[in-house]
Scaffold this motif. Structure first.
Motif, PDB file in Angstrom:
ATOM      1  N   GLN A  56       0.849  -1.187   0.000  1.00 34.54           N
ATOM      2  CA  GLN A  56       0.000   0.000   0.000  1.00 34.54           C
ATOM      3  C   GLN A  56       0.887   1.240   0.000  1.00 34.54           C
ATOM      4  O   GLN A  56       1.842   1.308   0.777  1.00 34.54           O
ATOM      5  CB  GLN A  56      -0.867   0.023   1.269  1.00 34.54           C
ATOM      6  N   ILE A  57       0.599   2.207  -0.867  1.00 32.52           N
ATOM      7  CA  ILE A  57       1.310   3.485  -0.870  1.00 32.52           C
ATOM      8  C   ILE A  57       0.287   4.614  -0.937  1.00 32.52           C
ATOM      9  O   ILE A  57      -0.844   4.415  -1.360  1.00 32.52           O
ATOM     10  CB  ILE A  57       2.314   3.605  -2.043  1.00 32.52           C
ATOM     11  N   THR A  58       0.701   5.799  -0.505  1.00 36.25           N
ATOM     12  CA  THR A  58      -0.147   6.970  -0.687  1.00 36.25           C
ATOM     13  C   THR A  58       0.133   7.547  -2.067  1.00 36.25           C
ATOM     14  O   THR A  58       1.125   7.201  -2.714  1.00 36.25           O
ATOM     15  CB  THR A  58       0.124   8.042   0.388  1.00 36.25           C
ATOM     16  N   ASN A  59      -0.715   8.441  -2.493  1.00 36.96           N
ATOM     17  CA  ASN A  59      -0.525   9.082  -3.797  1.00 36.96           C
ATOM     18  C   ASN A  59       0.349  10.331  -3.677  1.00 36.96           C
ATOM     19  O   ASN A  59       0.687  10.943  -4.674  1.00 36.96           O
ATOM     20  CB  ASN A  59      -1.879   9.435  -4.412  1.00 36.96           C
ATOM     21  N   ASP A  60       0.738  10.709  -2.458  1.00 33.61           N
ATOM     22  CA  ASP A  60       1.467  11.953  -2.232  1.00 33.61           C
ATOM     23  C   ASP A  60       2.756  12.044  -3.048  1.00 33.61           C
ATOM     24  O   ASP A  60       2.991  13.041  -3.735  1.00 33.61           O
ATOM     25  CB  ASP A  60       1.797  12.122  -0.740  1.00 33.61           C
ATOM     26  N   PRO A  70       1.215   4.134 -11.470  1.00 34.84           N
ATOM     27  CA  PRO A  70       1.905   2.844 -11.563  1.00 34.84           C
ATOM     28  C   PRO A  70       1.198   1.939 -12.568  1.00 34.84           C
ATOM     29  O   PRO A  70      -0.023   2.004 -12.713  1.00 34.84           O
ATOM     30  CB  PRO A  70       1.793   2.261 -10.156  1.00 34.84           C
ATOM     31  N   ALA A  71       1.948   1.103 -13.254  1.00 31.17           N
ATOM     32  CA  ALA A  71       1.381   0.233 -14.272  1.00 31.17           C
ATOM     33  C   ALA A  71       2.051  -1.138 -14.213  1.00 31.17           C
ATOM     34  O   ALA A  71       3.155  -1.269 -13.688  1.00 31.17           O
ATOM     35  CB  ALA A  71       1.597   0.856 -15.650  1.00 31.17           C
ATOM     36  N   ALA A  88      -1.878  -2.542 -10.425  1.00 30.28           N
ATOM     37  CA  ALA A  88      -1.861  -1.353  -9.569  1.00 30.28           C
ATOM     38  C   ALA A  88      -3.292  -0.819  -9.516  1.00 30.28           C
ATOM     39  O   ALA A  88      -3.837  -0.405 -10.532  1.00 30.28           O
ATOM     40  CB  ALA A  88      -0.919  -0.302 -10.124  1.00 30.28           C
ATOM     41  N   THR A  89      -3.882  -0.883  -8.341  1.00 30.13           N
ATOM     42  CA  THR A  89      -5.270  -0.481  -8.173  1.00 30.13           C
ATOM     43  C   THR A  89      -5.344   0.839  -7.417  1.00 30.13           C
ATOM     44  O   THR A  89      -4.794   0.948  -6.313  1.00 30.13           O
ATOM     45  CB  THR A  89      -6.047  -1.555  -7.383  1.00 30.13           C
ATOM     46  N   PRO A  90      -6.012   1.847  -7.985  1.00 29.80           N
ATOM     47  CA  PRO A  90      -6.132   3.116  -7.265  1.00 29.80           C
ATOM     48  C   PRO A  90      -7.071   2.985  -6.065  1.00 29.80           C
ATOM     49  O   PRO A  90      -8.013   2.201  -6.086  1.00 29.80           O
ATOM     50  CB  PRO A  90      -6.716   4.069  -8.318  1.00 29.80           C
ATOM     51  N   TRP A 100      -2.543   3.895  -3.650  1.00 26.94           N
ATOM     52  CA  TRP A 100      -2.486   2.788  -4.601  1.00 26.94           C
ATOM     53  C   TRP A 100      -2.234   1.488  -3.855  1.00 26.94           C
ATOM     54  O   TRP A 100      -1.502   1.469  -2.866  1.00 26.94           O
ATOM     55  CB  TRP A 100      -1.351   2.993  -5.599  1.00 26.94           C
ATOM     56  N   THR A 101      -2.826   0.416  -4.351  1.00 31.60           N
ATOM     57  CA  THR A 101      -2.494  -0.920  -3.898  1.00 31.60           C
ATOM     58  C   THR A 101      -1.700  -1.551  -5.029  1.00 31.60           C
ATOM     59  O   THR A 101      -2.199  -1.689  -6.143  1.00 31.60           O
ATOM     60  CB  THR A 101      -3.756  -1.754  -3.612  1.00 31.60           C
ATOM     61  N   LEU A 102      -0.454  -1.875  -4.739  1.00 30.48           N
ATOM     62  CA  LEU A 102       0.440  -2.450  -5.741  1.00 30.48           C
ATOM     63  C   LEU A 102       0.532  -3.949  -5.510  1.00 30.48           C
ATOM     64  O   LEU A 102       0.800  -4.403  -4.398  1.00 30.48           O
ATOM     65  CB  LEU A 102       1.831  -1.834  -5.627  1.00 30.48           C
TER      66      LEU A 102
END
Length: 110
Positions: A56-60, A70-71, A88-90, A100-102
């Motif tokens: 899990q990452i933030t969009n910041d 991300p792709a 990569a799911t927003p 994003w969930t990578l």
């Protein structure tokens, strides 16, 4: 910004670690704070079982850079391990993109 986004940021900041996200071509990279939940007991017990690496990452960090979204086939470096994104799911908080969930495969040590 709602409490959900703030809670997500606090969790990723507190439990996460720095990772490097790089485009498939290797031209652009960005350092992100990512949180990957620990492995489940079933994953550890059966060494033959392979599970996806979920982070899990933030969009910041992405919004502040020229990275874009991300792709699949992008690379994620977590310490000595390198992963290839499969999805990569927003993550949205209402209409706002907050993270994003990578989902990645690999885990080769470099």
């Amino acid at each position: 910004m709602s409490y959900r986004t703030e809670r997500r940021r606090r969790q990723i900041s507190a439990k996460g670690r720095q990772m490097v996200l790089k485009t498939a071509t290797g031209e652009t990279s960005v350092t992100v704070q990512g949180y990957a939940p620990p492995a489940q007991v079933a994953d550890i017990a059966d060494a033959a079982a392979k599970t996806a690496f979920v982070c899990q990452i933030t969009n910041d960090e992405l919004a502040a850079s020229s990275y874009g979204a991300p792709a699949p086939l992008d690379k994620l470096k977590d310490g000595p391990k390198s992963y290839t994104l499969t999805d990569a799911t927003p993550v949205y908080d209402g209409p706002t993109l907050c993270g994003w969930t990578l989902i990645a495969a690999g885990g080769e040590t470099s």
